[in-house]
Design a protein around this motif. Sequence first.
Motif, PDB file in Angstrom:
ATOM      1  N   TRP A  25       0.767  -1.229   0.032  1.00 53.93           N
ATOM      2  CA  TRP A  25      -0.026   0.014  -0.046  1.00 53.93           C
ATOM      3  C   TRP A  25       0.844   1.369  -0.234  1.00 53.93           C
ATOM      4  CZ3 TRP A  25      -4.596   2.641  -0.199  1.00 53.93           C
ATOM      5  CH2 TRP A  25      -4.723   3.904   0.288  1.00 53.93           C
ATOM      6  N   ASN A  26       1.861   1.314   0.956  1.00 57.01           N
ATOM      7  CA  ASN A  26       2.792   2.425   0.954  1.00 57.01           C
ATOM      8  C   ASN A  26       3.673   2.634  -0.342  1.00 57.01           C
ATOM      9  OD1 ASN A  26       2.185   3.194   3.284  1.00 57.01           O
ATOM     10  ND2 ASN A  26       3.887   2.444   4.536  1.00 57.01           N
ATOM     11  N   ARG A  27       3.977   1.552  -0.961  1.00 63.59           N
ATOM     12  CA  ARG A  27       4.497   1.602  -2.276  1.00 63.59           C
ATOM     13  C   ARG A  27       3.678   2.312  -3.375  1.00 63.59           C
ATOM     14  NH1 ARG A  27       6.980  -3.628  -1.459  1.00 63.59           N
ATOM     15  NH2 ARG A  27       5.356  -4.604  -2.765  1.00 63.59           N
ATOM     16  N   ALA A  28       2.431   1.883  -3.304  1.00 68.62           N
ATOM     17  CA  ALA A  28       1.576   2.157  -4.397  1.00 68.62           C
ATOM     18  C   ALA A  28       1.157   3.816  -4.367  1.00 68.62           C
ATOM     19  CB  ALA A  28       0.023   1.592  -4.286  1.00 68.62           C
ATOM     20  N   TRP A  29       0.861   4.404  -3.052  1.00 64.90           N
ATOM     21  CA  TRP A  29       0.506   5.774  -3.009  1.00 64.90           C
ATOM     22  C   TRP A  29       1.491   6.643  -3.002  1.00 64.90           C
ATOM     23  CZ3 TRP A  29       2.307   9.212   0.572  1.00 64.90           C
ATOM     24  CH2 TRP A  29       2.433   8.449   1.910  1.00 64.90           C
ATOM     25  N   GLU A  30       2.867   6.213  -2.623  1.00 63.74           N
ATOM     26  CA  GLU A  30       3.900   6.985  -2.710  1.00 63.74           C
ATOM     27  C   GLU A  30       4.383   7.031  -4.319  1.00 63.74           C
ATOM     28  OE1 GLU A  30       6.610   5.063  -0.256  1.00 63.74           O
ATOM     29  OE2 GLU A  30       6.175   5.950   1.566  1.00 63.74           O
ATOM     30  N   ALA A  31       4.160   6.158  -5.027  1.00 58.92           N
ATOM     31  CA  ALA A  31       4.478   6.246  -6.554  1.00 58.92           C
ATOM     32  C   ALA A  31       3.747   7.504  -6.927  1.00 58.92           C
ATOM     33  CB  ALA A  31       3.959   5.099  -7.397  1.00 58.92           C
ATOM     34  N   ASP A  32       2.625   8.134  -6.412  1.00 60.25           N
ATOM     35  CA  ASP A  32       1.872   9.287  -7.050  1.00 60.25           C
ATOM     36  C   ASP A  32       2.689  10.512  -6.596  1.00 60.25           C
ATOM     37  OD1 ASP A  32       0.155   8.442  -8.991  1.00 60.25           O
ATOM     38  OD2 ASP A  32      -1.723   8.473  -7.613  1.00 60.25           O
ATOM     39  N   ALA A  33       3.395  10.472  -5.467  1.00 61.53           N
ATOM     40  CA  ALA A  33       3.792  11.597  -4.886  1.00 61.53           C
ATOM     41  C   ALA A  33       4.952  12.378  -5.958  1.00 61.53           C
ATOM     42  CB  ALA A  33       4.729  11.482  -3.744  1.00 61.53           C
ATOM     43  N   LEU A  34       5.001  13.790  -5.801  1.00 60.50           N
ATOM     44  CA  LEU A  34       5.762  14.459  -6.617  1.00 60.50           C
ATOM     45  C   LEU A  34       7.017  14.980  -6.097  1.00 60.50           C
ATOM     46  CD1 LEU A  34       3.076  16.895  -8.195  1.00 60.50           C
ATOM     47  CD2 LEU A  34       4.050  14.717  -9.096  1.00 60.50           C
ATOM     48  N   ASP A  35       6.862  14.680  -4.621  1.00 61.43           N
ATOM     49  CA  ASP A  35       8.289  15.298  -3.829  1.00 61.43           C
ATOM     50  C   ASP A  35       8.143  14.381  -2.763  1.00 61.43           C
ATOM     51  OD1 ASP A  35      10.067  16.488  -2.531  1.00 61.43           O
ATOM     52  OD2 ASP A  35       9.140  18.478  -2.397  1.00 61.43           O
ATOM     53  N   ALA A  36       9.550  13.803  -2.374  1.00 60.55           N
ATOM     54  CA  ALA A  36       9.789  12.851  -1.334  1.00 60.55           C
ATOM     55  C   ALA A  36       9.770  13.698   0.269  1.00 60.55           C
ATOM     56  CB  ALA A  36      11.076  12.338  -1.295  1.00 60.55           C
ATOM     57  N   GLY A  37       9.913  15.055   0.029  1.00 60.39           N
ATOM     58  CA  GLY A  37       9.892  15.766   1.236  1.00 60.39           C
ATOM     59  C   GLY A  37       8.355  15.828   2.117  1.00 60.39           C
ATOM     60  N   PRO A  38       7.414  16.063   1.630  1.00 63.95           N
ATOM     61  CA  PRO A  38       6.040  15.856   2.291  1.00 63.95           C
ATOM     62  C   PRO A  38       5.865  14.267   2.873  1.00 63.95           C
ATOM     63  CG  PRO A  38       5.687  16.934   0.193  1.00 63.95           C
ATOM     64  CD  PRO A  38       7.203  16.448   0.239  1.00 63.95           C
ATOM     65  N   LEU A  39       6.186  13.525   2.146  1.00 67.47           N
ATOM     66  CA  LEU A  39       6.324  11.827   2.544  1.00 67.47           C
ATOM     67  C   LEU A  39       6.959  11.631   3.851  1.00 67.47           C
ATOM     68  CD1 LEU A  39       6.705   9.949  -0.590  1.00 67.47           C
ATOM     69  CD2 LEU A  39       4.821  11.133   0.069  1.00 67.47           C
ATOM     70  N   ARG A  40       8.117  12.410   3.954  1.00 67.66           N
ATOM     71  CA  ARG A  40       9.040  12.228   5.333  1.00 67.66           C
ATOM     72  C   ARG A  40       8.134  13.014   6.351  1.00 67.66           C
ATOM     73  NH1 ARG A  40      13.247  12.743   1.500  1.00 67.66           N
ATOM     74  NH2 ARG A  40      13.280  14.836   1.962  1.00 67.66           N
ATOM     75  N   ALA A  41       7.879  14.192   5.900  1.00 66.55           N
ATOM     76  CA  ALA A  41       6.941  15.024   6.964  1.00 66.55           C
ATOM     77  C   ALA A  41       5.894  14.506   7.252  1.00 66.55           C
ATOM     78  CB  ALA A  41       6.559  16.656   6.538  1.00 66.55           C
ATOM     79  N   GLY A  42       4.955  13.858   6.540  1.00 67.09           N
ATOM     80  CA  GLY A  42       3.904  12.979   6.836  1.00 67.09           C
ATOM     81  C   GLY A  42       4.208  11.800   7.726  1.00 67.09           C
ATOM     82  N   SER A 118      -7.111 -13.491 -10.314  1.00 62.45           N
ATOM     83  CA  SER A 118      -8.265 -12.867 -10.679  1.00 62.45           C
ATOM     84  C   SER A 118      -7.992 -11.957 -11.960  1.00 62.45           C
ATOM     85  CB  SER A 118      -9.205 -12.440  -9.541  1.00 62.45           C
ATOM     86  OG  SER A 118      -8.451 -11.156  -9.083  1.00 62.45           O
ATOM     87  N   GLY A 119      -6.809 -11.375 -12.000  1.00 63.53           N
ATOM     88  CA  GLY A 119      -6.537 -10.151 -12.784  1.00 63.53           C
ATOM     89  C   GLY A 119      -6.853  -8.755 -12.483  1.00 63.53           C
ATOM     90  N   VAL A 120      -7.438  -8.777 -11.320  1.00 60.67           N
ATOM     91  CA  VAL A 120      -7.798  -7.478 -10.583  1.00 60.67           C
ATOM     92  C   VAL A 120      -6.816  -6.777  -9.853  1.00 60.67           C
ATOM     93  CG1 VAL A 120      -9.738  -6.287  -9.322  1.00 60.67           C
ATOM     94  CG2 VAL A 120     -10.270  -8.240 -10.897  1.00 60.67           C
ATOM     95  N   PRO A 121      -6.359  -5.632 -10.087  1.00 56.65           N
ATOM     96  CA  PRO A 121      -5.538  -4.885  -9.341  1.00 56.65           C
ATOM     97  C   PRO A 121      -6.088  -4.371  -8.198  1.00 56.65           C
ATOM     98  CG  PRO A 121      -6.130  -3.488 -11.230  1.00 56.65           C
ATOM     99  CD  PRO A 121      -6.716  -4.827 -11.350  1.00 56.65           C
ATOM    100  N   LEU A 122      -5.502  -4.864  -6.973  1.00 57.48           N
ATOM    101  CA  LEU A 122      -6.596  -4.375  -5.498  1.00 57.48           C
ATOM    102  C   LEU A 122      -5.543  -2.879  -5.158  1.00 57.48           C
ATOM    103  CD1 LEU A 122      -7.019  -7.731  -3.877  1.00 57.48           C
ATOM    104  CD2 LEU A 122      -8.693  -6.440  -5.043  1.00 57.48           C
ATOM    105  N   LEU A 123      -4.570  -2.940  -5.528  1.00 55.93           N
ATOM    106  CA  LEU A 123      -3.730  -1.896  -5.015  1.00 55.93           C
ATOM    107  C   LEU A 123      -3.902  -0.665  -6.081  1.00 55.93           C
ATOM    108  CD1 LEU A 123      -0.507  -3.351  -4.057  1.00 55.93           C
ATOM    109  CD2 LEU A 123      -1.864  -2.341  -2.386  1.00 55.93           C
ATOM    110  N   PRO A 124      -4.079   0.584  -5.613  1.00 55.75           N
ATOM    111  CA  PRO A 124      -4.554   1.570  -6.507  1.00 55.75           C
ATOM    112  C   PRO A 124      -3.322   1.882  -7.545  1.00 55.75           C
ATOM    113  CG  PRO A 124      -4.098   2.408  -4.419  1.00 55.75           C
ATOM    114  CD  PRO A 124      -4.177   0.954  -4.261  1.00 55.75           C
ATOM    115  N   GLY A 125      -3.558   2.255  -8.915  1.00 56.82           N
ATOM    116  CA  GLY A 125      -2.390   2.584  -9.512  1.00 56.82           C
ATOM    117  C   GLY A 125      -2.334   4.055  -9.826  1.00 56.82           C
ATOM    118  N   LEU A 126      -1.493   4.358 -10.686  1.00 53.83           N
ATOM    119  CA  LEU A 126      -1.094   5.730 -10.924  1.00 53.83           C
ATOM    120  C   LEU A 126      -2.348   6.727 -11.226  1.00 53.83           C
ATOM    121  CD1 LEU A 126       2.034   5.629 -12.886  1.00 53.83           C
ATOM    122  CD2 LEU A 126       1.969   6.402 -10.364  1.00 53.83           C
ATOM    123  N   GLY A 127      -2.632   7.625 -10.420  1.00 49.95           N
ATOM    124  CA  GLY A 127      -3.839   8.213 -10.795  1.00 49.95           C
ATOM    125  C   GLY A 127      -5.056   7.970 -10.246  1.00 49.95           C
TER     126      GLY A 127
END
Length: 282
Positions: A25-42, A118-127
């Motif tokens: 889950w963390n890898r999935a939502w972090e892939a959408d981030a534009l900057d690593a700074g807010p991720l560390r602050a979060g 099943s071929g269904v992506p459970l984790l959210p993809g880009l966007g």
Amino acid sequence: MTARGFPAFAPGRGRRPRTWWATAWNRAWEADALDAGPLRAGRRLATAGHVGPITVSPGRLAAAVHDGDAEQAYDTRIRVAALGDDDWARLAGEVAARAGHQAALLAGQLPRDLAEASGVPLLPGLGELTPECDCPEWDHPCRHAAALCHQVSWLLDTDPTLLLLIRGREARTLVPAGAAAPGADASAPTVAATGDGPASSKRSTEAGTAAAEAYAGALPPLPPGPGPVAGGPTLPLLPPGPDVDVDALRSAVAVAAGRAAALLHTHRGADATPVPTGRDPG
């Protein structure tokens, strides 16, 4: 469909996800981030306990997040794209075909191979993940949304099936009706407690009896004891003691000893030396 609420996490040391789904889950939502700074602050806000109670509902995560002053918390939401009806149908078909998947979901687990099979992506993809916050920051996501996402991974550590709710539906909707929970004996009838003893017990196809109702019912009488075994072995004298019913204890010992002697004699065979027996002096 009812949303699920979770109390706020207490402040503590840095916490990392422990399970595969939480890490994914963390890898999935972090892939959408534009900057690593807010991720560390979060992550720092999440560890400091600056995230309020979390509400998880289909396609939506929400919590109040602050920077140290709870009176100035921001309304933070994460919207996640819900799966379509065809995706849910494929997931349900895969679960119906495999009893192991049914047992896992009923036990609060999410099989790692369910998405692949099943071929269904459970984790959210880009966007597919949209952070929303009324703070003045322009980061995507802002540190408040990142803090919320970090704590959601902690929730997934405990209950990975929450990912299904995040994607639109509850886990139980995938399990066929009548599937047995792990450890349940599917052949055993369900007995409904009515408070009138065993004569009124009946088989039930319903979910069961509420614990409060079952405990309030009258206890049925115990079955009669088997009584002493004829020709049992001689018992030693049992001295009286405080709060000990010597006669009842001698009777129980006589029954156990007699049965043991009978079993031993049976397994030794007809040519074995007879087991000494005697009459119970009590």
